[in-house]
Scaffold this active site. Sequence first.
Site: not given
Length: 346
Positions: A150-152
Amino acid sequence: MSIKIGIVGATGYTGVELLRLLAHHPEAEIISVTSRNEAEIKLSEYFPSLRGQYDDLVFQHPEQACLKDCDVVFFATPNGIAMQEAPPLLAQGVKVIDLSADYRIKDVSLWQQWYPFTHSSPEWVAEAVYGLCELNRRTIANAQLVANPGCYPTCVSLPLIPLLQKQCLIDNQPVIADCKSGVSGAGRKASSSNLYAECSDNFKAYGISGHRHLPEIRQTLNHLHPQMGNNLVFVPHLTPLIRGMHATIYVQLKNGYNPAELIDEYYCDSQVVDVMPVGSTPETRSVRGANLCRISVQPAPENNTWIILSVIDNLVKGAAGQAVQNMNIMYGLDESCGLTFVPLLP
């Protein structure tokens, strides 16, 4: 080498970003793109930005697409799709890179606590390699199924990897990740909370009681330093940006360790992670459109806390760019093949 590629769910933001990046990849040949709602529509009509790149490609319904003829298939789909549609392809030897969360968390029961599904292919969770390239490139190279992070988790984990590997963080002290994301991180699906009038000229925290990326980040931290992930405090915020992600991370280190030196040493040969001079303040616009993570470190004034700043483009290094980077590793190519885009400014 010509890598025959399929993209499932190509009408979302990560799907069109994959198409943009792969248009300039010297070894990529996209032979199939799917969409349930836009079947029979030409890519260049649906995405005018792709005119001149994919003029002969047409969206196909997933059941009609010959995805088994691909070397690798990207799933740029909502959570819950890949776990159903990827296994038949995997059984036929097709490589899969999943940009959703379906195979990221190894503990299936934990995954089911955070996602509203019963996992339909738990046997493949054990086989999936977590595609954080800077941590797992050796296992990615031999993987058939890669779970794209994921991005986070990407933005938070990259600067912490060198510190956790050195075991230099103080046990039982919190690691605080104060994060901000652009609106595109929520995807392209219509939602009142993502309307221009709701997001523009506004700034807010969300998911404070628990964001679904929290167990993913904790999994990486605990893998590198047992129990350290349990010390993580993660607070995401929505900003009035289209693209961009910024993590401000607060850590306390054991005496004698300098995080700037450790991070710089770990990434000294990286084409993707740029460690900036101490005291710098990386900006989200400095990575817009590029597969880059920029990191800087500085001590907090008059105490023993270190402040780490990390920025990525949530659609590139936080999604599609990292997926292409994973593909490059899987096929023995240079990691940055087709990804040497200079960030956009202004």
